[in-house]
Scaffold this motif. Structure first.
Motif, mmCIF file in Angstrom:
data_model
loop_
_atom_site.group_PDB
_atom_site.id
_atom_site.type_symbol
_atom_site.label_atom_id
_atom_site.label_comp_id
_atom_site.label_asym_id
_atom_site.label_seq_id
_atom_site.Cartn_x
_atom_site.Cartn_y
_atom_site.Cartn_z
ATOM 1 N N GLY A 1 69.015 50.302 -37.124
ATOM 2 C CA GLY A 1 68.249 49.226 -37.345
ATOM 3 C C GLY A 1 67.868 49.060 -38.819
ATOM 4 N N ILE A 2 66.896 48.464 -39.001
ATOM 5 C CA ILE A 2 66.338 48.202 -40.751
ATOM 6 C C ILE A 2 66.027 49.512 -41.001
ATOM 7 N N TYR A 3 66.614 50.047 -42.281
ATOM 8 C CA TYR A 3 66.277 51.359 -42.823
ATOM 9 C C TYR A 3 64.573 51.294 -43.287
ATOM 10 N N GLU A 4 63.711 52.354 -42.662
ATOM 11 C CA GLU A 4 62.604 52.501 -42.962
ATOM 12 C C GLU A 4 62.111 52.800 -44.436
ATOM 13 N N SER A 5 62.999 53.431 -45.072
ATOM 14 C CA SER A 5 62.626 53.591 -46.398
ATOM 15 C C SER A 5 63.552 53.005 -47.473
ATOM 16 N N SER A 6 63.229 52.759 -48.633
ATOM 17 C CA SER A 6 64.164 52.195 -49.665
ATOM 18 C C SER A 6 64.765 53.407 -50.576
ATOM 19 N N GLU A 7 64.606 54.451 -50.087
ATOM 20 C CA GLU A 7 64.955 55.735 -50.804
ATOM 21 C C GLU A 7 65.620 56.885 -50.036
ATOM 22 N N ILE A 8 66.777 57.371 -50.617
ATOM 23 C CA ILE A 8 67.395 58.276 -49.946
ATOM 24 C C ILE A 8 67.408 59.561 -51.097
ATOM 25 N N ILE A 9 67.251 60.805 -50.681
ATOM 26 C CA ILE A 9 67.019 61.865 -51.513
ATOM 27 C C ILE A 9 68.154 62.848 -51.121
ATOM 28 N N PHE A 10 68.892 63.206 -52.428
ATOM 29 C CA PHE A 10 69.874 64.460 -52.263
ATOM 30 C C PHE A 10 69.199 65.411 -53.198
ATOM 31 N N ILE A 11 69.539 66.804 -52.515
ATOM 32 C CA ILE A 11 69.345 67.994 -53.189
ATOM 33 C C ILE A 11 70.740 68.333 -53.781
ATOM 34 N N VAL A 12 70.705 68.524 -55.245
ATOM 35 C CA VAL A 12 71.825 69.053 -55.956
ATOM 36 C C VAL A 12 71.630 70.293 -56.397
ATOM 37 N N GLU A 13 72.863 70.990 -56.419
ATOM 38 C CA GLU A 13 72.950 72.325 -56.581
ATOM 39 C C GLU A 13 74.397 72.667 -57.423
ATOM 40 N N GLU A 14 74.286 73.518 -58.343
ATOM 41 C CA GLU A 14 75.690 74.060 -58.765
ATOM 42 C C GLU A 14 76.404 74.621 -57.918
ATOM 43 N N SER A 15 77.891 74.317 -57.678
ATOM 44 C CA SER A 15 78.593 75.109 -56.734
ATOM 45 C C SER A 15 78.934 76.366 -57.276
ATOM 46 N N PRO A 16 79.001 77.527 -56.241
ATOM 47 C CA PRO A 16 79.445 78.901 -56.679
ATOM 48 C C PRO A 16 80.984 78.621 -57.344
ATOM 49 N N ASN B 1 71.125 47.996 -43.914
ATOM 50 C CA ASN B 1 70.253 49.244 -43.992
ATOM 51 C C ASN B 1 70.461 50.338 -44.877
ATOM 52 N N ARG B 2 71.094 49.935 -45.976
ATOM 53 C CA ARG B 2 71.311 50.741 -47.310
ATOM 54 C C ARG B 2 70.282 50.947 -47.937
ATOM 55 N N PRO B 3 69.737 52.129 -48.127
ATOM 56 C CA PRO B 3 68.509 52.329 -49.257
ATOM 57 C C PRO B 3 68.840 51.682 -50.569
ATOM 58 N N ARG B 4 67.712 51.380 -51.291
ATOM 59 C CA ARG B 4 67.805 50.697 -52.766
ATOM 60 C C ARG B 4 67.923 51.847 -53.563
ATOM 61 N N VAL B 5 67.618 52.858 -53.422
ATOM 62 C CA VAL B 5 67.297 53.922 -54.507
ATOM 63 C C VAL B 5 67.957 55.027 -54.069
ATOM 64 N N ILE B 6 68.727 55.852 -54.865
ATOM 65 C CA ILE B 6 69.325 57.134 -54.512
ATOM 66 C C ILE B 6 68.461 58.220 -55.487
ATOM 67 N N ARG B 7 67.887 58.937 -54.889
ATOM 68 C CA ARG B 7 67.117 60.130 -56.006
ATOM 69 C C ARG B 7 67.974 61.633 -55.681
ATOM 70 N N LEU B 8 68.313 61.970 -56.923
ATOM 71 C CA LEU B 8 68.983 63.343 -57.138
ATOM 72 C C LEU B 8 68.141 64.141 -57.432
ATOM 73 N N HIS B 9 67.834 65.275 -56.506
ATOM 74 C CA HIS B 9 66.788 66.449 -57.034
ATOM 75 C C HIS B 9 67.461 67.372 -57.389
ATOM 76 N N LEU B 10 67.730 67.811 -58.623
ATOM 77 C CA LEU B 10 68.749 69.128 -59.258
ATOM 78 C C LEU B 10 67.776 70.331 -59.096
#
Length: 73
Positions: free
Chosen positions: A2-17, A56-65
Motif C-alpha cells: 500500500g501507500i508507503y508509511e514514511s517518506s524516508e528509507i534509512i541505510f546503514i553504510v559500512e566499509e567493506s572488509p 510507494n517509493r520513499p522520497r528521501v534516502i538517508r545514509l548512516h555511515l
C-alpha cells in the motif's frame, strides 16, 4: 504494502572488509555495495527505485555511515 508509511528509507553504510562500501536498509531487504562512496550513492538510489513502485517509493534516502576504528592502548 500500500501507500508507503514514511517518506524516508534509512541505510546503514559500512566499509567493506574487501574494500569499498556496503549499504543495508534497516527495514527492507535491500543490500548493495560499491568501490567508492559516490558509486554507492548511485547503487542505493537504483536499488530503491527497483524495490519500490513509483506509488510507494520513499522520497528521501538517508545514509548512516558507521565506521569502526581500533586504537591501541
Amino acid at each position: 504494502m500500500g501507500i508507503y508509511e514514511s517518506s524516508e528509507i534509512i541505510f546503514i553504510v559500512e566499509e567493506s572488509p574487501e574494500g569499498g562500501y556496503e549499504a543495508r536498509s534497516l527495514n527492507h531487504s535491500i543490500f548493495t555495495e560499491a568501490d567508492t562512496f559516490e558509486e554507492l550513492k548511485k547503487m542505493v538510489h537504483d536499488a530503491v527505485s527497483c524495490h519500490f513502485t513509483s506509488e510507494n517509493r520513499p522520497r528521501v534516502i538517508r545514509l548512516h555511515l558507521v565506521k569502526d576504528e581500533l586504537m591501541p592502548v
